[in-house]
Motif scaffolding. Structure first.
Motif, short mmCIF file in Angstrom:
data_model
loop_
_atom_site.label_atom_id
_atom_site.label_comp_id
_atom_site.label_asym_id
_atom_site.label_seq_id
_atom_site.Cartn_x
_atom_site.Cartn_y
_atom_site.Cartn_z
N ASN A 199 4.06 7.63 -7.35
CA ASN A 199 4.07 8.64 -6.31
C ASN A 199 4.91 9.87 -6.68
O ASN A 199 5.19 10.71 -5.82
N TYR A 216 11.08 8.86 0.77
CA TYR A 216 10.01 8.08 0.15
C TYR A 216 8.68 8.37 0.83
O TYR A 216 7.64 8.53 0.19
N SER A 245 5.25 9.79 -0.93
CA SER A 245 4.36 8.67 -1.24
C SER A 245 3.01 8.81 -0.57
O SER A 245 2.83 9.61 0.35
#
Length: 386
Positions: free
Chosen positions: A384, A337, A341
Motif C-alpha cells: 500500500n 494506515y 491503504s
C-alpha cells in the motif's frame, strides 16, 4: 443479582434452559444439549448453571445458587464436569464419564455430565461419547460445550439439542465487571471494549495490569513494524511474551490445585507430602507440560485477536462506518494506515490473520504462526505504499 445474571447478552438461551429445568418444561428437557458460542461468550458458565438448575430440587434462586456453588467447586455428587488443561480430551476421561452416566442420582432428581471442551475430544473419545448418547439413561443429562456445532461429529450433533450463544455487548460486559468484580466503570468499559465481548479476557484486562500491558505492547509492536527483519523480531518477542504469560498462568493454576489438595488433608503448602496423596500430587505435576502447550496456544491466539482488532479498526475507518474503534487510543496512527491503504488489501490481511488463528489451534507451532502473521503485516504495508 438473580441466578442467571452473570450470563450476559444471552436472553434467549437463558429462557430456553430455565424453562427446560423447570417442572413446567419437563417435556422439553432433552437428554443431551449442545451449547455453542464464540470464545468468552460464557458457554461453560451457562452449562454449569444449567447443570445446577437441573439438580436443584426447587426453582428458587437460593436453591439453585447452593447447587451451583457445589457444581463449580467440583464437589456435587450428581454432576460430573469433564475438563482438559491440554489441547486434547482423551478417551479415558470420556469413558469415565460414560460409566458415571449410568449411576443413579445420589441426592438429586438427575445426574448431569458437563463436557467443557467437547471440540477437543479425539476420535476415540468422540466415539465413546456417541455410544452413550445413542442409549442414554433416563435420569442423566449431557451438556456439551464447543465454539461451533461443526466442531463435533454430525452423529453427535444430531443427538443433541442446540443452544447458540452470541458475542455479548461490551456495555453488558462492563456492567458485569462493575457489579460482580467491583471494577471502576471507566476501566471496565475500556477492558470490555478491548476484549470485544470476551467476558473472561475483559475481566483479566481489568484486574491484571500485566495483561493490559501485554495487549498494549502487541498493538505498539504491530503498528511499528516496517521491514521483514523487524517482523521476525516482533514475532520472537511476542512469542516470548506469550510463553511467559502461559507459564505464569499455569504456575498459578498448579499452585492453587496443590494448595487445595494439601488443605483437604489439613496441611500447608511446603509441609511434607503424606504418602496417601503423593500420587494425586504427582498427577497434578504431570499435567504441567500439557497445560503449558495449551496455554501458549491460547496466549498466541490472543495476540492474533489483538492484530485482528487492528485490521477491524482499519476497515471501520476505510468504510466510514459509525462503529467505535476498538483501539481508540491509537486512532491517529490507525487513520494513517487507513488513508494509505486499500480496502481489498485490508480484507486480505484480516483473512490471513483469521487463517493464522485456525493454524495455531491445529497445533502448528505458535512461533511459526506469529512469524507468518507479522510477515503478512509487512507485506500489507509494502503493497500500500504510494
Amino acid at each position: 443479582m438473580n441466578f442467571w445474571s452473570e450470563i450476559v447478552g444471552q436472553q434467549d438461551a437463558v429462557a430456553a434452559l430455565d424453562h427446560a429445568a423447570s417442572p413446567e418444561g419437563a417435556n422439553d428437557l432433552a437428554h443431551a444439549w449442545l451449547i455453542t458460542g464464540p470464545p468468552g461468550s460464557g458457554r461453560f458458565n451457562l452449562a454449569l448453571r444449567f447443570a445446577a438448575a437441573l439438580v436443584a430440587r426447587d426453582t428458587s434462586d437460593a436453591a439453585r445458587a447452593r447447587e451451583y456453588s457445589a457444581v463449580a467447586a467440583g464437589t456435587h455428587p450428581d454432576v460430573l464436569v469433564v475438563r482438559t488443561q491440554t489441547n486434547q480430551l482423551g478417551v479415558e476421561q470420556i469413558r469415565e464419564a460414560v460409566t458415571s452416566a449410568y449411576y443413579a442420582p445420589a441426592v438429586s432428581p438427575r445426574r448431569v455430565i458437563v463436557i467443557e471442551d467437547a471440540d477437543r475430544m479425539n476420535t476415540a473419545a468422540a466415539n465413546a461419547a456417541l455410544k452413550a448418547l445413542e442409549e442414554p439413561p433416563q435420569t442423566t443429562v449431557w451438556i456439551l460445550c464447543t465454539p461451533a456445532e461443526a466442531d463435533l461429529l454430525p452423529t453427535i450433533r444430531s443427538r443433541t439439542r442446540l443452544v447458540r450463544l452470541v458475542t455479548p455487548d461490551s456495555e453488558q460486559v462492563a456492567q458485569l465487571l462493575c457489579e460482580r468484580d467491583g471494577v471502576e466503570p471507566s476501566l471496565a468499559s475500556r477492558a470490555a471494549q478491548l476484549a470485544q465481548g470476551h467476558i473472561g479476557m475483559a475481566r483479566r484486562l481489568a484486574i491484571d495490569a500485566e495483561a493490559m500491558q501485554r495487549r498494549e505492547k502487541t498493538v505498539e509492536i504491530a503498528l511499528g513494524v516496517r521491514t521483514l527483519p523487524e517482523a521476525m523480531a516482533a514475532a520472537v518477542q511476542l512469542s516470548e511474551i506469550s510463553l511467559a504469560d502461559a507459564e505464569a498462568l499455569v504456575a498459578r493454576q498448579l499452585d492453587a490445585e496443590r494448595r487445595e489438595l494439601m488443605q483437604q488433608m489439613g496441611l500447608q503448602l511446603g509441609d511434607p507430602v503424606p504418602a496417601e496423596i503423593r500420587r494425586d500430587m504427582k498427577a497434578i505435576d504431570d499435567t504441567e507440560k500439557g497445560r503449558l502447550s495449551r496455554g501458549k496456544v491460547d496466549a498466541t491466539d490472543r495476540v492474533l485477536l489483538d492484530l485482528l482488532a487492528l485490521a477491524r479498526d482499519l476497515l471501520v475507518l476505510q468504510l466510514g462506518a459509525k462503529q467505535p474503534l476498538i483501539n481508540s487510543a491509537y486512532r491517529d496512527r490507525i487513520a494513517e494506515y487507513a488513508v494509505q491503504s486499500h480496502l481489498k488489501e485490508t480484507l486480505q490481511l484480516a483473512d490471513t490473520l483469521e487463517k493464522a488463528r485456525q493454524r495455531v489451534v491445529r497445533n502448528v507451532r505458535p512461533e511459526l504462526v506469529l512469524e507468518a502473521a507479522f510477515a503478512a503485516i509487512v507485506a500489507y504495508r509494502y503493497s500500500n505504499r504510494k
